[in-house]
Structures are given as C-alpha cells and as structure tokens.
Design a protein around this motif. Structure first.
Motif, PDB file in Angstrom:
ATOM      1  N   SER A   1       0.825  -1.211   0.000  1.00  0.00           N
ATOM      2  CA  SER A   1       0.000   0.000   0.000  1.00  0.00           C
ATOM      3  C   SER A   1       0.857   1.258   0.000  1.00  0.00           C
ATOM      4  O   SER A   1       0.479   2.273  -0.593  1.00  0.00           O
ATOM      5  N   GLY A   2       2.021   1.218   0.645  1.00  0.00           N
ATOM      6  CA  GLY A   2       2.893   2.386   0.659  1.00  0.00           C
ATOM      7  C   GLY A   2       3.458   2.696  -0.713  1.00  0.00           C
ATOM      8  O   GLY A   2       3.454   3.856  -1.155  1.00  0.00           O
ATOM      9  N   LEU A   3       3.929   1.685  -1.401  1.00  0.00           N
ATOM     10  CA  LEU A   3       4.452   1.895  -2.758  1.00  0.00           C
ATOM     11  C   LEU A   3       3.345   2.319  -3.705  1.00  0.00           C
ATOM     12  O   LEU A   3       3.557   3.148  -4.595  1.00  0.00           O
ATOM     13  N   SER A   4       2.160   1.768  -3.509  1.00  0.00           N
ATOM     14  CA  SER A   4       1.005   2.169  -4.319  1.00  0.00           C
ATOM     15  C   SER A   4       0.678   3.639  -4.089  1.00  0.00           C
ATOM     16  O   SER A   4       0.385   4.385  -5.035  1.00  0.00           O
ATOM     17  N   ALA A   5       0.736   4.079  -2.819  1.00  0.00           N
ATOM     18  CA  ALA A   5       0.456   5.483  -2.505  1.00  0.00           C
ATOM     19  C   ALA A   5       1.481   6.411  -3.148  1.00  0.00           C
ATOM     20  O   ALA A   5       1.130   7.491  -3.648  1.00  0.00           O
ATOM     21  N   ILE A   6       2.752   6.001  -3.162  1.00  0.00           N
ATOM     22  CA  ILE A   6       3.784   6.822  -3.802  1.00  0.00           C
ATOM     23  C   ILE A   6       3.470   7.022  -5.277  1.00  0.00           C
ATOM     24  O   ILE A   6       3.507   8.143  -5.801  1.00  0.00           O
ATOM     25  N   ALA A   7       3.143   5.933  -5.974  1.00  0.00           N
ATOM     26  CA  ALA A   7       2.845   6.024  -7.409  1.00  0.00           C
ATOM     27  C   ALA A   7       1.637   6.924  -7.659  1.00  0.00           C
ATOM     28  O   ALA A   7       1.642   7.754  -8.572  1.00  0.00           O
ATOM     29  N   SER A   8       0.600   6.773  -6.838  1.00  0.00           N
ATOM     30  CA  SER A   8      -0.621   7.557  -7.020  1.00  0.00           C
ATOM     31  C   SER A   8      -0.385   9.036  -6.736  1.00  0.00           C
ATOM     32  O   SER A   8      -0.809   9.907  -7.508  1.00  0.00           O
ATOM     33  N   LEU A   9       0.288   9.330  -5.626  1.00  0.00           N
ATOM     34  CA  LEU A   9       0.562  10.719  -5.269  1.00  0.00           C
ATOM     35  C   LEU A   9       1.498  11.381  -6.266  1.00  0.00           C
ATOM     36  O   LEU A   9       1.321  12.551  -6.628  1.00  0.00           O
ATOM     37  N   LYS A  10       2.508  10.637  -6.711  1.00  0.00           N
ATOM     38  CA  LYS A  10       3.463  11.187  -7.673  1.00  0.00           C
ATOM     39  C   LYS A  10       2.748  11.543  -8.973  1.00  0.00           C
ATOM     40  O   LYS A  10       2.964  12.620  -9.549  1.00  0.00           O
ATOM     41  N   ALA A  11       1.877  10.645  -9.427  1.00  0.00           N
ATOM     42  CA  ALA A  11       1.110  10.921 -10.642  1.00  0.00           C
ATOM     43  C   ALA A  11       0.193  12.120 -10.464  1.00  0.00           C
ATOM     44  O   ALA A  11      -0.134  12.811 -11.437  1.00  0.00           O
ATOM     45  N   GLY A  12      -0.210  12.382  -9.216  1.00  0.00           N
ATOM     46  CA  GLY A  12      -1.086  13.506  -8.937  1.00  0.00           C
ATOM     47  C   GLY A  12      -0.365  14.804  -8.627  1.00  0.00           C
ATOM     48  O   GLY A  12      -0.996  15.785  -8.239  1.00  0.00           O
ATOM     49  N   GLY A  13       0.968  14.825  -8.778  1.00  0.00           N
ATOM     50  CA  GLY A  13       1.717  16.063  -8.651  1.00  0.00           C
ATOM     51  C   GLY A  13       2.254  16.383  -7.278  1.00  0.00           C
ATOM     52  O   GLY A  13       2.646  17.527  -7.012  1.00  0.00           O
ATOM     53  N   ALA A  14       2.326  15.393  -6.386  1.00  0.00           N
ATOM     54  CA  ALA A  14       2.893  15.632  -5.060  1.00  0.00           C
ATOM     55  C   ALA A  14       4.387  15.340  -5.057  1.00  0.00           C
ATOM     56  O   ALA A  14       4.905  14.600  -5.901  1.00  0.00           O
ATOM     57  N   ARG A  15       5.084  15.930  -4.087  1.00  0.00           N
ATOM     58  CA  ARG A  15       6.496  15.620  -3.837  1.00  0.00           C
ATOM     59  C   ARG A  15       6.554  14.655  -2.661  1.00  0.00           C
ATOM     60  O   ARG A  15       6.008  14.933  -1.592  1.00  0.00           O
ATOM     61  N   ILE A  16       7.239  13.522  -2.852  1.00  0.00           N
ATOM     62  CA  ILE A  16       7.158  12.425  -1.894  1.00  0.00           C
ATOM     63  C   ILE A  16       8.483  12.258  -1.144  1.00  0.00           C
ATOM     64  O   ILE A  16       9.558  12.224  -1.753  1.00  0.00           O
ATOM     65  N   HIS A  17       8.371  12.113   0.168  1.00  0.00           N
ATOM     66  CA  HIS A  17       9.493  11.747   1.033  1.00  0.00           C
ATOM     67  C   HIS A  17       9.125  10.405   1.666  1.00  0.00           C
ATOM     68  O   HIS A  17       8.012  10.265   2.208  1.00  0.00           O
ATOM     69  N   ALA A  18      10.029   9.431   1.617  1.00  0.00           N
ATOM     70  CA  ALA A  18       9.643   8.074   2.001  1.00  0.00           C
ATOM     71  C   ALA A  18      10.737   7.395   2.810  1.00  0.00           C
ATOM     72  O   ALA A  18      11.929   7.715   2.668  1.00  0.00           O
ATOM     73  N   TRP A  19      10.287   6.421   3.628  1.00  0.00           N
ATOM     74  CA  TRP A  19      11.263   5.617   4.375  1.00  0.00           C
ATOM     75  C   TRP A  19      10.637   4.299   4.796  1.00  0.00           C
ATOM     76  O   TRP A  19       9.428   4.191   5.013  1.00  0.00           O
ATOM     77  N   ASP A  20      11.508   3.282   4.871  1.00  0.00           N
ATOM     78  CA  ASP A  20      11.140   1.952   5.339  1.00  0.00           C
ATOM     79  C   ASP A  20      12.415   1.274   5.806  1.00  0.00           C
ATOM     80  O   ASP A  20      13.513   1.606   5.324  1.00  0.00           O
ATOM     81  N   GLU A  21      12.297   0.326   6.711  1.00  0.00           N
ATOM     82  CA  GLU A  21      13.483  -0.404   7.179  1.00  0.00           C
ATOM     83  C   GLU A  21      14.041  -1.319   6.098  1.00  0.00           C
ATOM     84  O   GLU A  21      15.206  -1.697   6.130  1.00  0.00           O
ATOM     85  N   SER A  22      13.216  -1.692   5.129  1.00  0.00           N
ATOM     86  CA  SER A  22      13.634  -2.606   4.072  1.00  0.00           C
ATOM     87  C   SER A  22      14.433  -1.880   2.992  1.00  0.00           C
ATOM     88  O   SER A  22      13.940  -0.923   2.378  1.00  0.00           O
ATOM     89  N   GLU A  23      15.641  -2.345   2.753  1.00  0.00           N
ATOM     90  CA  GLU A  23      16.473  -1.731   1.710  1.00  0.00           C
ATOM     91  C   GLU A  23      15.840  -1.908   0.332  1.00  0.00           C
ATOM     92  O   GLU A  23      15.861  -0.990  -0.500  1.00  0.00           O
ATOM     93  N   LYS A  24      15.265  -3.075   0.099  1.00  0.00           N
ATOM     94  CA  LYS A  24      14.613  -3.337  -1.184  1.00  0.00           C
ATOM     95  C   LYS A  24      13.439  -2.379  -1.406  1.00  0.00           C
ATOM     96  O   LYS A  24      13.279  -1.819  -2.503  1.00  0.00           O
ATOM     97  N   ALA A  25      12.630  -2.179  -0.362  1.00  0.00           N
ATOM     98  CA  ALA A  25      11.488  -1.271  -0.488  1.00  0.00           C
ATOM     99  C   ALA A  25      11.953   0.159  -0.716  1.00  0.00           C
ATOM    100  O   ALA A  25      11.360   0.897  -1.512  1.00  0.00           O
ATOM    101  N   ARG A  26      13.018   0.565  -0.026  1.00  0.00           N
ATOM    102  CA  ARG A  26      13.542   1.919  -0.221  1.00  0.00           C
ATOM    103  C   ARG A  26      14.011   2.115  -1.657  1.00  0.00           C
ATOM    104  O   ARG A  26      13.774   3.164  -2.273  1.00  0.00           O
ATOM    105  N   ALA A  27      14.668   1.091  -2.204  1.00  0.00           N
ATOM    106  CA  ALA A  27      15.152   1.194  -3.581  1.00  0.00           C
ATOM    107  C   ALA A  27      13.991   1.351  -4.553  1.00  0.00           C
ATOM    108  O   ALA A  27      14.040   2.164  -5.488  1.00  0.00           O
TER     109      ALA A  27
END
Length: 472
Positions: free
Chosen positions: A20-46
């Motif tokens: 859901s977090g990665l989905s939110a990033i894609a949706s918000l980015k497409a809608g013109g927001a600037r995204i700051h993100a973090w997760d403990e998972s290196e793969k998810a961060r990448a």
C-alpha cells in the motif's frame, strides 16, 4: 491506477513501504505531489526511489513543508504508543492518514444514476476477506464492473479508475479505518467482532469502537449490513437501527429474524421486507463450507440486494463462487489424506470455524500468539486426532492442550507437515485431514499469512507429485 490529486504541488511523507505504501507513492506522484519516504527494508527503499520518492530517514524530512503523512497500516498509530514518525507528524501539524483516505478523497461516492452503489466496504474480525471477495464475485457474475481490493488483493489505489459504472468493493481492516476518517461507503458491512489486535488497540472496547466507526461513516442515504450473532455487533446494530431504521439490515445464522437476512439449517432466507422467502440451499455453494460461510453468504447477499433485484441471480452467483486461497482451501489429496490450507486463521475464533468443518483432524497450529489463547478450541477436541505445534506459541499451546489433545512440538511447518502426514496415513481414518489453521499471526517465521499458506501448499504439491510418480 487511481491518481490522488489531493496534494498536488505539496510535500507528503510516506512511511512504511509495503504494497500500500508503494502504491500510494505512485498515485501521489502521478497527482503532482512531492514524496518523502522511508522503510526499514532496503529493497522497499530502492523501489520507492525508482518511483520518484526522496528516500531518507523521517527525522530528516522537511516537516515544515509536509502536509500529510501517509502511514502504513502496520505502523502503530496509538497503541502501545504512537510511532515516532506519528509524533513528528502531529508536532508539525501534518495529517496522519492512509491510502484508503487518499482513495476516499479522489473517488467521491456519489450516486450518478439510479441504483448505482459505487463503494461497498467490509470490515469485521473474521470472514471479511471471503465476504468481500464473494460480493465482488456476485457483482461481476451479474454483469457489474466490480473492482475488489483494499486489505485483500490489490491496494486500493492500484484499482482501475472509475469508468462511470464501477463499483468498488473494499475490505477494510481496523488499522485502515483509523487512517481513513473521510471514507463514506454507500454500503458498509460488519461481519462480526471478537477479540483481535488488542496489542494495537489497547482494549476490546476500543477495537469494537473502531470497527463501528466504518458503519457510522457510511453515507446518509446508504445501508449498513451487520452480523448480529455476537453481542458487540448486536449492540452496534441496535444503536444504528435507531438512527438508520430500514437502512440497517441485520444478518443472523441459526436465528429466524422478523426482518433482515438469515440462514437456518443451511438454507438462506430473505426477510428484508418482513416476510421470509427462501433464497437458496447453501449446500449448492460447495466452496463455502461450514456455518461461518453461511454467515459470509448471508452478508454478501444483503450487501448486493440493493443493486441486484433478482434473488435467483444472486443465489446462482453464490453457488458458483470458487473460494479464496488460504481460507479452508483444499490444496491436495494423497491417498485418503486431504490437505486443507487455512493460513488466514490468525486467531482462535477463525481456527474454530475450520475445526468445526472436519473430523479426524491432524492439526498444525502456532505462530506468534494472539491474546486470549486457544482455550475456546478445546470444544473441538473430539475432532482432533493430534496437534503439531510450531512457532513462538508452541509452549503456551502445549500447556493448553496437554490434558485434552495429543500433540508434539514440531517447531517448523516442514517438520509439522511431515509428522502430520505420516500420522494421518497410518491412522486408519476413512478421510483424515491435515489442517493448517494456526490460530496465530505468522510474523515469527513467515512474511505474512499468505507466505505461510503458500509454503504449506508447496509442501502438499510436492508430496502429491511424488505420490503420483510412485503410483505410475
């Protein structure tokens, strides 16, 4: 994808980068927001970085500019204490919401044509996934373009954008309700309430209050459908019925209702308008075994009745439901032994529903324990030949079972599976069942309940292939 335009030109934090977090990033980015993100998972961060987010620990985010924090449902919002990122957001005056709230703000649940119901939301302790999927199946079978997601299948923002006739059917967890104050479904469904997730809600009373909130948020002209067979849900129905009257629909299993939808002795009845009429014999729904699935079918029927007027069409769709993975799912047979994957049973109440469906059970249970233990499951002792205990709960479960049910501490799923099959094969039972119904969360040994169920399925598939090869 549903594009979220709620924060165009604004800075938004996304914390927790599972689906859901990665989905939110894609949706918000497409809608013109600037995204700051973090997760403990290196793969998810990448992956978040590849999707255009600025990836950095939340302490370094520009909180003076951030308008909202989109929080993963798995991150503590209140209990046992708010996560530090929640405290930072509140201090900065940023909203703390989830992906369901982004969906709610983008997809307005307005009736644009007679009979159209754009958003159906389902919550409850047990049965909500099956009920959600069954509602979607009925709608699609009857020609409606339903989109099913939320806490089941696709994240909500990954669903297709509305096309004018789309009906969204969403499973909503208690964590997601906490993060979606603006969701106003046209039909809200409550399956049942029993103790669960108390470590995150602090008390059973608060947990029940959160569940009720989804129904209280339902649109003024919409319906609320409530399973009334437990006292907490019955109390919620009584309260809402005073306000919503005919728009509050009770559902019961085993009890005849003067008004509502109910199932008695395996037959589904519609008493929506006060006179009961038979809808179907639920034995036709071969992938919905057990009384708990009678409830799921009755709830789904009540949810779609305002949309589909022909009970025969609904009944036909219920009968054709193929079932859900990880919910009392037969995954293989080897000789007379059946292998049943019920990995979704993450609490005792859910496991009890599976245990009630079979005899001669070789039961694999355990994982990360929930509050309340498994004392309630001792009522099923006559059905259980032996238990095979895995994970962190093995010691506690052994102490509960010791005077009543033979058991062994297997430790791992692989060891439990092998022992259960060996014992079932030499048991002499006509139709022994190796049942994975853990009554526990999965996170001590697995990524999630789906990972646990797929591991069980793989073991059963491998054994079945080997047996077939030996037989040929």
């Amino acid at each position: 994808m549903i594009v979220s335009r709620a924060f165009v030109g604004c800075d938004v934090g996304v914390f927790g980068l599972a689906r859901s977090g990665l989905s939110a990033i894609a949706s918000l980015k497409a809608g013109g927001a600037r995204i700051h993100a973090w997760d403990e998972s290196e793969k998810a961060r990448a992956e978040a970085g590849e999707n255009g987010a600025v990836v950095a620990p939340f302490a370094s985010w520009p909180w003076e500019r951030i308008k909202a924090l989109v929080l993963s449902p798995g991150i503590p919002l209140t209990n046992p204490k708010p996560h530090d990122v929640v405290i930072a957001a509140r201090k900065a005056g940023a909203e703390v919401i989830g992906d369901i709230e982004l969906f709610a703000r983008e997809v307005r649940p307005e009736r644009t044509q007679p009979g159209r119901v754009p958003v159906i939301a389902v919550t409850g302790t047990n049965g909500k996934s099956t009920t959600t999927a069954l509602i979607g199946h009925i709608l699609v079978s009857c020609g409606f373009p339903a989109q099913v997601g939320g806490n089941i299948g696709k994240p909500t923002l990954d669903l297709a954008a509305p096309n004018g006739r789309t009906i969204y059917v969403l499973e909503i967890s208690s964590y997601q309700i906490d993060l979606a104050p603006g969701l106003a479904p046209d039909i809200a469904v409550l399956t049942n309430i029993s103790p669960d997730h108390l470590e995150r809600h602090g008390s059973f009373a608060h947990y029940a209050t959160v569940k009720a909130r989804l129904l209280e948020q339902a649109s003024a002209e919409g319906d609320v459908v409530i399973g009334v067979d437990d006292s907490s849900s019955a109390a919620i129905y009584s309260r809402l019925a005073l306000r919503r009257r005919e728009q509050a629909i009770p559902v019961s299993i085993g009890k005849v209702l003067g008004r509502g939808v109910f199932a008695v002795d395996g037959t589904l009845y519609d008493a929506w308008n006060g006179r009961a009429s038979k809808v179907m014999d639920l034995s036709r729904a071969t992938h919905l075994p057990g009384m708990h699935n009678w409830q799921n079918a009755a709830l789904a029927y009540a949810a779609v009745k305002p949309i589909i007027q022909d009970p025969r069409a609904i009944a036909s769709a219920i009968a054709s439901f193929p079932g859900l993975a990880h919910r009392i799912e037969e995954v293989a047979r080897v000789g007379s032994v059946r292998f049943i994957n019920d990995s979704k049973a993450t609490n005792a109440d859910a496991a009890g529903r599976a245990l009630a469906c079979f005899n001669d059970i070789f039961w694999i249970a355990g994982g990360r324990p929930k509050e309340g233990g498994i004392d309630s499951l001792l009522a099923h002792a006559p059905r259980i030949r032996k238990a095979y205990l895995i994970g962190e709960a093995a010691g506690d479960f052994a102490r509960t079972l010791e005077p009543h049910i033979p058991f062994e501490k297997s430790g791992t799923l692989e060891t439990a599976f092998a022992s259960a099959f060996a014992d079932a094969s030499r048991s002499g039972a006509a139709a022994p069942v190796v049942l994975l119904s853990p009554a526990c969360a999965s996170f001590d040994q697995f990524r999630d309940f789906e990972d646990r169920g797929e591991r069980f399925r793989a073991l059963a598939d491998k054994l079945a292939r080997f047996a077939q090869k030996e037989a040929s």
